[in-house]
Design an enzyme around this catalytic site. Structure first.
Site, short mmCIF file in Angstrom:
data_model
loop_
_atom_site.label_atom_id
_atom_site.label_comp_id
_atom_site.label_asym_id
_atom_site.label_seq_id
_atom_site.Cartn_x
_atom_site.Cartn_y
_atom_site.Cartn_z
CB SER A 1 50.75 65.03 26.92
OG SER A 1 51.72 63.97 26.93
CE1 TYR B 1 53.05 58.26 18.08
CE2 TYR B 1 54.00 56.15 18.71
CZ TYR B 1 53.93 57.21 17.83
OH TYR B 1 54.72 57.23 16.72
CD GLN C 1 48.38 46.86 18.62
OE1 GLN C 1 47.57 45.95 18.72
NE2 GLN C 1 49.68 46.66 18.65
N GLY D 1 40.85 50.86 18.14
CA GLY D 1 40.00 51.90 17.61
C GLY D 1 39.14 52.53 18.69
CD GLU E 1 38.31 46.40 18.86
OE1 GLU E 1 38.08 46.81 20.01
OE2 GLU E 1 39.24 46.85 18.16
CG HIS F 1 44.87 43.08 25.52
ND1 HIS F 1 45.06 42.04 24.63
CD2 HIS F 1 44.27 44.07 24.82
CE1 HIS F 1 44.59 42.39 23.46
NE2 HIS F 1 44.10 43.61 23.54
NE ARG G 1 40.13 44.18 25.16
CZ ARG G 1 40.66 45.37 24.96
NH1 ARG G 1 40.99 46.14 25.98
NH2 ARG G 1 40.86 45.81 23.74
CG HIS H 1 45.10 46.29 28.05
ND1 HIS H 1 46.09 46.83 27.26
CD2 HIS H 1 43.91 46.60 27.46
CE1 HIS H 1 45.53 47.45 26.22
NE2 HIS H 1 44.22 47.32 26.33
NE ARG I 1 39.50 49.24 28.40
CZ ARG I 1 39.91 49.06 27.13
NH1 ARG I 1 39.26 49.61 26.13
NH2 ARG I 1 41.00 48.35 26.90
#
Length: 522
Positions: free
Chosen positions: A13, A45, A48, A50, A116, A232, A278, A339, A374
């Site tokens: 979800s 959720y 952070q 974007g 970023e 991360h 990263r 991450h 990524r």
């Protein structure tokens, strides 16, 4: 046992699952969305930074494509990259139309775009520093209001069900009743997130145990690039801050990585310094920690005005204050953490897996977008684009209706376990040796040790699974063992260092880049 029928069963979800359900609803197709816990419990959720998309006249599709290809270390599928990037502006427009409150520039009134790691332009649209929460809550409110979408919570998917070679549903453990339900769907969509809890230190919330990848593998689905686990670089190092990220955007807005003596070190590793991709940043931090025997390094943005920091990073700033850290006055202790799973269930550009009737979207899937690494903020973009692609394909497909009920779950030969400690012990052991042997830096010897351990543990877990009634912990442990084995097998097969996969015994790139594709039984 309960049997539940829906045109489409969506497992997960987050942004991918809810977007697919809403896109299907636009075509008047009913779906059932199940969540392992609460509806907003997943990774979306907590995101952070974007969403990356070409939204400025100074940017271009070709530039976004090229940045993604560079970050992916030569292993991206360029067709998938262009497919995703070209659909980015439309995906963002769809979110804006549905009320996602993205941050705007006060005077100009247009959207504030940040930059970023790996991006050559400002193209990250965001809602302050809580973009995932803004997207998730908006999509969830729309899904709850839709007559075409049924939302079920506290359901842990156990395994997929195949009928005549086609995926036709799933067995699902209802946490409330402790009963296994049979949920049928003429199409099944896996949107279960990644497998980052296979590692001791993870930025993900509880639940990222690779469920969709493991279930697809057991159902005969191919997986790809499982060796590429993104760490991360900047997870807050604090005993009370489990899985709290310090967003990539902090470095994008001028944050500097430093050693305890205040010295910057990233310029020694890459000309892009803190804005390097990263994998480069995480390896640099790992190198300095091991070289100096450090538990962590520091991320410092205190040279920026306090008002600027509070405006751009309100959530991070507030959480740090709760923990006794003031990022406007001091550097924050940070450490790398598992991450993002760049590999996953092998799909085409429709999100369709190699198993008829089974789709995978979001972090569960390998689409070819991310390659060996990524690029920041491409993940939510992938969720949106491939959720729509899968919904469109399902809407246009003529999936057969089931002629008879699916076989019920059989637990007639199992008993309640009196040794739950076995589950907890094996869970800890997997996460520990994966961190030590299959982490940021690998060797042949470390991978060999990991392979021996996971083989032994899988035998023990399978025996336990076959004799006792299932629990949520046992389901996740079984899935973690599968994805750990796939990560190890993929890592051992790659005889080079590329992107997120760094093996000291094979430090160089091979002349030809190729994805690692594993097929059950092959």
């Amino acid at each position: 046992m309960m049997q539940h029928h829906s045109r489409v069963l969506i497992i997960g979800s987050g942004a991918a699952g809810l977007t697919a359900a809403l896109r299907l609803a636009e075509a008047d197709i009913e779906s059932t969305v199940i969540a392992k816990g609460s509806l907003e419990q997943g990774s979306t959720y907590h995101a952070q930074g974007g969403i990356s998309a070409v939204l400025s006249a100074r940017d271009s599709i070709d530039s976004h494509v090229q940045d993604t290809l560079v970050a992916g270390a030569g292993l991206c599928d360029e067709r998938a990259v262009r497919f995703t990037v070209e659909r980015g502006p439309h995906a963002i427009g769809w979110l804006v139309e549905r009320g996602v409150p993205f941050t705007r520039r006060p005077q100009e009134g247009d959207f504030h775009l940040t930059r970023e790691g790996g991006h050559s332009h400002r193209r990250i649209i965001h809602a302050a520093d809580a973009t995932g929460r803004a997207v998730e809550t908006t999509l969830l409110s729309l899904a709850q209001a839709s007559p075409h979408i049924e939302l079920l919570t506290d359901r842990v998917a156990v395994d997929l069900i195949k009928v005549d070679g086609r995926c036709a549903g799933a067995y699902v453990l209802n946490r409330s009743t402790q009963q296994v339900e049979t949920l049928a769907g003429r199409a099944v969509v896996l949107a279960t997130g990644g497998a980052n809890l296979a590692y001791m230190y993870s930025s993900n919330p509880t639940g990222a145990s690779g469920d969709g990848i493991a279930m697809a593998w057991r159902a005969g689905g191919a997986v790809a690039n499982m060796e590429f686990m993104q760490f991360h670089p900047t997870c807050l190092y604090h005993p009370q801050a489990h899985a709290f990220l310090i967003s990539e955007a902090v470095r994008g807005e001028g944050g500097l990585l430093k050693l305890p003596n205040g010295e910057r070190f990233m310029p020694r590793f890459d000309e892009r310094a803190e804005l390097a991709p990263r994998d480069v940043v995480a390896r640099a931090i790992d190198h300095e920690m091991k070289r100096l025997g450090l538990d962590h390094v520091y991320l410092d943005i205190s040279h920026k005005p306090a008002e600027f920091i509070r405006e751009h990073f309100p959530t991070i700033h507030a959480r740090c204050l709760e923990l006794g850290l003031n990022m406007s006055k001091e550097a924050l202790p940070v450490v790398p953490a598992a991450h993002y799973t760049c590999g996953g269930v092998h799909t085409d550009l429709n999100g369709a897996s190699s198993v008829p009737g089974l789709y995978a979207i979001g972090e569960t899937a390998y689409t070819g977008l991310h390659g060996a690494n990524r690029m920041a903020s491409n993940s939510l973009l992938e969720c949106l684009v491939f959720a729509q692609a899968a919904a469109d394909h399902i809407a246009q497909s003529d999936a057969p209706q089931l002629a008879s009920p699916l076989p019920a779950w059989d637990e007639s030969r199992v008993t309640d376990s009196d040794e739950e400690i076995v589950v907890a012990h094996n869970w800890r052991e997997i996460r520990r040796f994966m961190w030590n042997y299959v982490g940021i830096v690998r060797t042949n010897k470390r991978l060999e040790r990991a392979a021996h351990r996971i083989e032994m543990l899988q035998q023990e877990i399978d025996e336990y699974y076959g004799n006792f009634r299932i629990t949520p912990g046992l389901i996740e442990l079984r899935n973690l063992a599968v994805v750990a084995a796939l990560i190890i097998r993929s890592a051992r097969s790659r005889k080079e260092s590329r992107g997120l996969h760094f093996n000291r015994d094979y430090p160089d790139l091979l002349p030809t880049a190729a994805p690692t594709v594993l097929t059950p039984g092959a």
